[in-house]
Design an enzyme around this catalytic site. Structure first.
Site, short mmCIF file in Angstrom:
data_model
loop_
_atom_site.label_atom_id
_atom_site.label_comp_id
_atom_site.label_asym_id
_atom_site.label_seq_id
_atom_site.Cartn_x
_atom_site.Cartn_y
_atom_site.Cartn_z
N HIS A 105 40.06 8.84 -27.59
CA HIS A 105 39.61 7.47 -28.63
C HIS A 105 39.73 7.88 -29.52
O HIS A 105 40.15 8.65 -29.87
CB HIS A 105 37.90 9.14 -28.04
CG HIS A 105 37.42 9.23 -27.15
ND1 HIS A 105 37.13 10.41 -27.07
CD2 HIS A 105 36.81 8.90 -26.11
CE1 HIS A 105 36.54 10.52 -25.72
NE2 HIS A 105 36.30 9.36 -25.12
N ASP A 108 38.84 9.64 -32.10
CA ASP A 108 39.47 11.49 -31.95
C ASP A 108 40.67 11.25 -33.00
O ASP A 108 41.35 11.98 -33.15
CB ASP A 108 39.14 11.90 -31.29
CG ASP A 108 37.92 12.00 -30.19
OD1 ASP A 108 37.12 11.81 -31.29
OD2 ASP A 108 38.06 12.32 -28.91
#
Ligand code: XUL
Ligand code: CO
Length: 441
Positions: A105, A108
């Site tokens: 992601h 992230d």
């Protein structure tokens, strides 16, 4: 610089295939990357990926307490520097594990900045490091995605938010995530619903929200074409969590959505085991349903706990489950360009770095066994033969004519009036089927 820092997993070497009788728990018993199954190397059947978010951002926090993970490389300090060092650790892990792919992601891998422009800059900086490591190591990005659910701006959803500016922000975020995924040679891009759903129907215009979600996906597909990204798009079903109802409920719901809005040529399914369970289905059901419709794209490998009703994202170790999964995957011609992404996290109680290895080794071996068992079952042909017998009347003259579309209610009525009764049914032989499967486990 990449590769020059001290090892994060000191004392753990490259994980090797040692065969089923090995006593070394930091070795594979079944996953032999280059061994051929049905004429293809295991690594190409399985295309394993590590989830960056769980394995390198997971803290072990739960609603009852904070994180427990011991991660010596996570030192306080500048978030961007920390993100960069974490990339080194992630690639050390991928290389030692012998896993070919990873998934991420945007938020992230790189910290969110004070503004969108700053967040984009951070993501570019981290992407440079990811790319350098990919080029050095040969590791690849299976798919990228954007986190459209953590930041409070997404409290009401992203593409389905009642706030058009939030939709616009999410569009900008996905635009950037697509650019980065493309730059990193990603084989795909995933849409997961995040908070695209509702908690209460009184305050929700469902039609408008679904129209917006479709518009969002169309814009993503259009932009991908514009920048030359030819990776596969995926839609990941999940029925609930965090919302009471998510619009990407299960494979059938997602496929209906994609067809309704003319997205079926561009988007396939990324199917996750624990999400299937939450939808009241078995993983095999979700795979079969997507597969028969031509929508089987990629899988998120994990499992839930039958005694806990939420998305526990555990590593899969159940051979029966992986056999079912690999049976469906082989049946529908494999996953590539998708793969088997471990969207799974070590338990809160498994807080040492070495547990990341045990978890992935177990998952990879479980899938390698499932693959070998499913291939052996297919080669033997017993299951296919039993299924064929069960449907034998459909291979007879009447069945063939119905399937060919040359019969009607009137002609069938004539046939049955003449016969008076349908021929006797034969047993479903479920227990026999199950016993055959058990011969191979
Ligand atoms: C959440 C989930 C996501 C998707 C990608 O339940 O599975 O991590 O896989 O956003
Ligand atoms: Co997932």
């Amino acid at each position: 610089m990449a590769g020059t820092s001290a090892e994060a997993f000191a004392g753990i070497g490259k994980i090797r295939f040692e065969g089923p009788s090995s006593k070394n728990m930091l070795a594979f018993r079944h996953y032999d990357a280059d061994a051929l199954v049905e004429g293809k190397p295991m690594r190409d059947h399985l295309r394993f990926a590590v989830s960056y978010w769980h394995s390198f951002r997971g803290t072990g926090g739960d609603p009852f307490g904070p994180g427990t993970m011991i991660r010596p490389w996570e030192k306080d300090g500048d978030p961007l520097q920390a993100a960069l060092s974490r990339v080194d650790v992630a690639f050390e892990f991928l290389e030692k594990l012998g896993c070919d792919f990873y998934c991420f992601h945007d938020r992230d891998v790189a910290p969110e900045g004070a503004t969108l422009a700053e967040s984009n800059k951070h993501l570019d900086t981290v992407a440079d490091r990811l790319l350098a490591h990919q080029e050095r190591s040969g590791k690849k990005l299976l798919w990228g995605t954007a986190n459209l659910f953590s930041n409070p701006r997404y409290v009401h959803g992203a593409a389905t938010s009642p706030n058009a500016e939030v939709f616009a922000y999410a569009a900008a975020q996905v635009k950037k995530a697509l650019e980065v995924t493309h730059r990193l040679g990603g084989a795909g891009y995933v849409f997961w619903g995040g908070r695209e759903g509702y908690q209460c129907l009184w305050n929700t215009d469902m039609k408008r929200e679904l129209d917006h979600l479709a518009r969002f996906m169309h814009m993503a597909v259009e932009y991908a074409r514009e920048i030359g990204f030819t990776g596969q798009f995926y839609f990941e079903p999940k029925p609930r969590e965090p919302m009471k109802h998510q619009y990407d409920f299960d494979s059938a719901t997602c496929i209906n959505f994609l067809r309704t809005y003319g997205l079926e040529k561009h988007v396939k399914m990324n199917i996750e085991t624990n999400h299937a369970t939450l939808a009241g289905h078995e993983m095999q059901h979700e795979l079969e349903y997507a597969g028969l419709q031509g929508f089987l794209g990629s899988i998120d490998a994990n499992t839930g706990d039958t005694l806990v009703g939420w998305d526990t994202d555990q590593f899969p170790t159940n051979i029966y489950l992986t056999t079912q999964i690999m049976w469906s995957i082989l049946k529908y011609g494999g996953l590539a360009p998708g793969g088997v992404n471990f969207d799974a996290k070590v338990r809160r109680e498994s807080f040492e770095p070495v547990d990341l290895f045990h978890a992935h080794i177990g998952g990879m071996d479980a899938f390698a066994r499932g693959l070998k068992i499913a291939a052996a079952l297919r080669a033997d042909g017993a299951i296919q033969k039993l299924v064929e017998e069960r449907y034998a009347t459909w291979s007879g003259p009447l069945g063939k004519r119905i399937e060919a579309g040359t019969e009607s209610f009137a002609s069938l009525e004539k046939e049955m009036l003449a016969k008076g009764e349908a021929q006797a049914n034969i047993s479903g032989r479920q227990e026999l089927f199950e016993n055959v499967i058990n011969c191979y486990l």
